[in-house]
Design a protein around this motif. Structure first.
Motif, PDB file in Angstrom:
ATOM      1  N   UNK A  21      -3.465   8.965  -5.529  1.00 18.67           N
ATOM      2  CA  UNK A  21      -2.950   7.944  -4.611  1.00 18.67           C
ATOM      3  C   UNK A  21      -3.032   8.328  -3.138  1.00 18.67           C
ATOM      4  N   UNK A  22      -2.640   9.540  -2.803  1.00 23.32           N
ATOM      5  CA  UNK A  22      -2.654   9.959  -1.400  1.00 23.32           C
ATOM      6  C   UNK A  22      -4.087  10.007  -0.878  1.00 23.32           C
ATOM      7  N   UNK A  23      -5.002  10.537  -1.687  1.00 25.82           N
ATOM      8  CA  UNK A  23      -6.402  10.604  -1.268  1.00 25.82           C
ATOM      9  C   UNK A  23      -6.993   9.210  -1.085  1.00 25.82           C
ATOM     10  N   UNK A  24      -6.699   8.330  -2.041  1.00 21.06           N
ATOM     11  CA  UNK A  24      -7.264   6.976  -1.989  1.00 21.06           C
ATOM     12  C   UNK A  24      -6.770   6.224  -0.749  1.00 21.06           C
ATOM     13  N   UNK A  25      -5.467   6.273  -0.498  1.00 19.87           N
ATOM     14  CA  UNK A  25      -4.881   5.502   0.608  1.00 19.87           C
ATOM     15  C   UNK A  25      -5.098   6.174   1.961  1.00 19.87           C
ATOM     16  N   UNK A  26      -4.907   7.483   2.014  1.00 18.91           N
ATOM     17  CA  UNK A  26      -4.991   8.182   3.305  1.00 18.91           C
ATOM     18  C   UNK A  26      -6.406   8.613   3.682  1.00 18.91           C
ATOM     19  N   UNK A  74       0.805  -1.224   0.000  1.00 17.31           N
ATOM     20  CA  UNK A  74       0.000   0.000   0.000  1.00 17.31           C
ATOM     21  C   UNK A  74       0.842   1.280   0.000  1.00 17.31           C
ATOM     22  N   UNK A  75       1.859   1.336   0.861  1.00 14.67           N
ATOM     23  CA  UNK A  75       2.682   2.549   0.932  1.00 14.67           C
ATOM     24  C   UNK A  75       3.416   2.765  -0.384  1.00 14.67           C
ATOM     25  N   UNK A  76       3.894   1.683  -0.967  1.00 18.32           N
ATOM     26  CA  UNK A  76       4.573   1.761  -2.254  1.00 18.32           C
ATOM     27  C   UNK A  76       3.615   2.288  -3.322  1.00 18.32           C
ATOM     28  N   UNK A  77       2.406   1.748  -3.369  1.00 15.01           N
ATOM     29  CA  UNK A  77       1.420   2.194  -4.352  1.00 15.01           C
ATOM     30  C   UNK A  77       1.120   3.679  -4.181  1.00 15.01           C
ATOM     31  N   UNK A  78       0.987   4.106  -2.947  1.00 15.44           N
ATOM     32  CA  UNK A  78       0.701   5.522  -2.676  1.00 15.44           C
ATOM     33  C   UNK A  78       1.838   6.421  -3.161  1.00 15.44           C
TER      34      UNK A  78
END
Length: 251
Positions: free
Chosen positions: A229-234, A205-209
Motif C-alpha cells: 500500500x505505501x509503495x503503491x500510493x506514495x 486513498x489515505x485510508x486505503x494506504x
C-alpha cells in the motif's frame, strides 16, 4: 496462510459486447485487507459484484474458501453456489436497507431467512452487533430516521450477522457527507484490527494506504499496479497511476 478468495483471469462482457473485465487475477488470504482503487468505469464494482454473485463472469475462475464458484466460465450447481455465497457479505454504497423495517428487523430477518435461526437467537445477535456499532438506542427506529452514517453501520451489522468469512465493501462512504465518512472508516479499521478478511473498493486513498495489506489499482478493466500500500500510493511506478493520484490530490 489460508486463501479466502482466488480470482483467475476473470472476464466480463455485457450484452453490447463491451468487455468490462479483461483477465483479472488476484488472491486474498485470511485476515488480509485488499483495497481496490481506480477511476470510475475501471471495473472495480463489477469485479466485486462477480465475487458476490450479483453478476456472472463471461470466463475465468473464482474460488471462495477453497470452494469453486466458477471454473473457466462454468458455474457450480445451485446448491454449491448457495453455500459459497454465505461465505461472503456485501456492504453496498447505498445501504440497501428495507425502509419499512425497523433497524432491528433489518438485521434479524436475514438471519432467520438465510441461516434459519430462531427469531430469539437472531435478535440476540442483532442487538449485540448494533450495540457494537453504537446503535443500541436506535433498534426501534426506521432507516429514514437515521443519518447516512448510521444507516451504513446498520448495513455492516446486517452483513456481520450472517457470519461471513470475508466482507466486501463497494465504496462504503461514497453516499455519505464528508463529515460522516470518518465514522464508517473507523468501523472498517476496527474490523481490520480484528483480522476480518475484507475487500474494499474505495476512493479514500489515505485510508486505503493505512488499512490495507495490499492495494490493486485498476483502469480500463485491467490491473495496472498491485502491491504494498505505501509503495503503491506514495511511489507509483506507472504513469497511469501517477496521473490518477495527481488528479485525485487536486480534487
Amino acid at each position: 496462510m489460508e486463501e479466502i478468495i482466488k480470482v483467475e483471469n476473470i472476464r466480463k462482457t455485457f450484452n453490447d459486447n463491451v468487455e468490462i473485465l479483461k483477465g483479472i487475477s488476484f488472491s486474498v488470504e485470511k485476515g488480509e485487507v485488499l483495497s481496490i482503487i481506480g477511476p470510475s468505469g475501471s471495473g472495480k464494482s463489477t469485479m466485486l459484484r462477480c465475487i458476490s454473485q450479483l453478476e456472472t463472469v463471461s470466463d475465468g475462475t473464482i474460488s471462495i474458501c477453497g470452494k469453486t464458484l466458477v471454473k473457466n466460465g462454468i458455474y457450480a450447481d445451485k446448491k454449491d453456489r448457495h453455500d459459497i455465497i454465505l461465505k461472503s457479505g456485501l456492504v453496498f454504497q447505498n445501504f440497501n436497507l428495507f425502509p419499512h423495517y425497523s433497524v432491528l428487523k433489518n438485521v434479524v430477518d436475514p438471519q432467520v431467512q438465510v441461516l434459519k435461526k430462531t427469531k430469539e437467537d437472531a435478535e440476540e445477535t442483532a442487538i449485540e452487533l448494533l450495540k457494537r456499532m453504537g446503535l443500541g438506542e436506535k433498534i426501534k427506529n426506521y432507516p429514514c430516521e437515521l443519518s447516512g452514517g448510521q444507516q451504513q453501520r446498520v448495513s455492516i451489522a446486517r452483513a456481520l450477522a450472517l457470519k461471513p468469512e470475508v466482507l466486501l465493501f463497494d465504496e462504503p462512504t461514497s453516499a455519505l457527507d464528508p463529515e460522516l465518512t470518518g465514522e464508517i472508516l473507523a468501523v472498517i479499521k476496527e474490523l481490520a484490527a480484528e483480522k476480518m478478511t475484507m475487500v474494499v473498493v474505495t476512493h479514500e486513498m489515505a485510508f486505503a494506504r493505512d488499512i490495507s495489506s495490499k492495494i490493486i489499482f485498476m483502469d480500463g478493466g485491467v490491473i495496472v499496479e498491485q502491491g504494498d500500500p505505501v509503495e503503491i500510493i506514495n511511489h507509483p511506478k506507472t504513469e497511469r497511476m501517477q496521473a490518477f493520484l495527481s488528479r485525485f490530490a487536486s480534487n
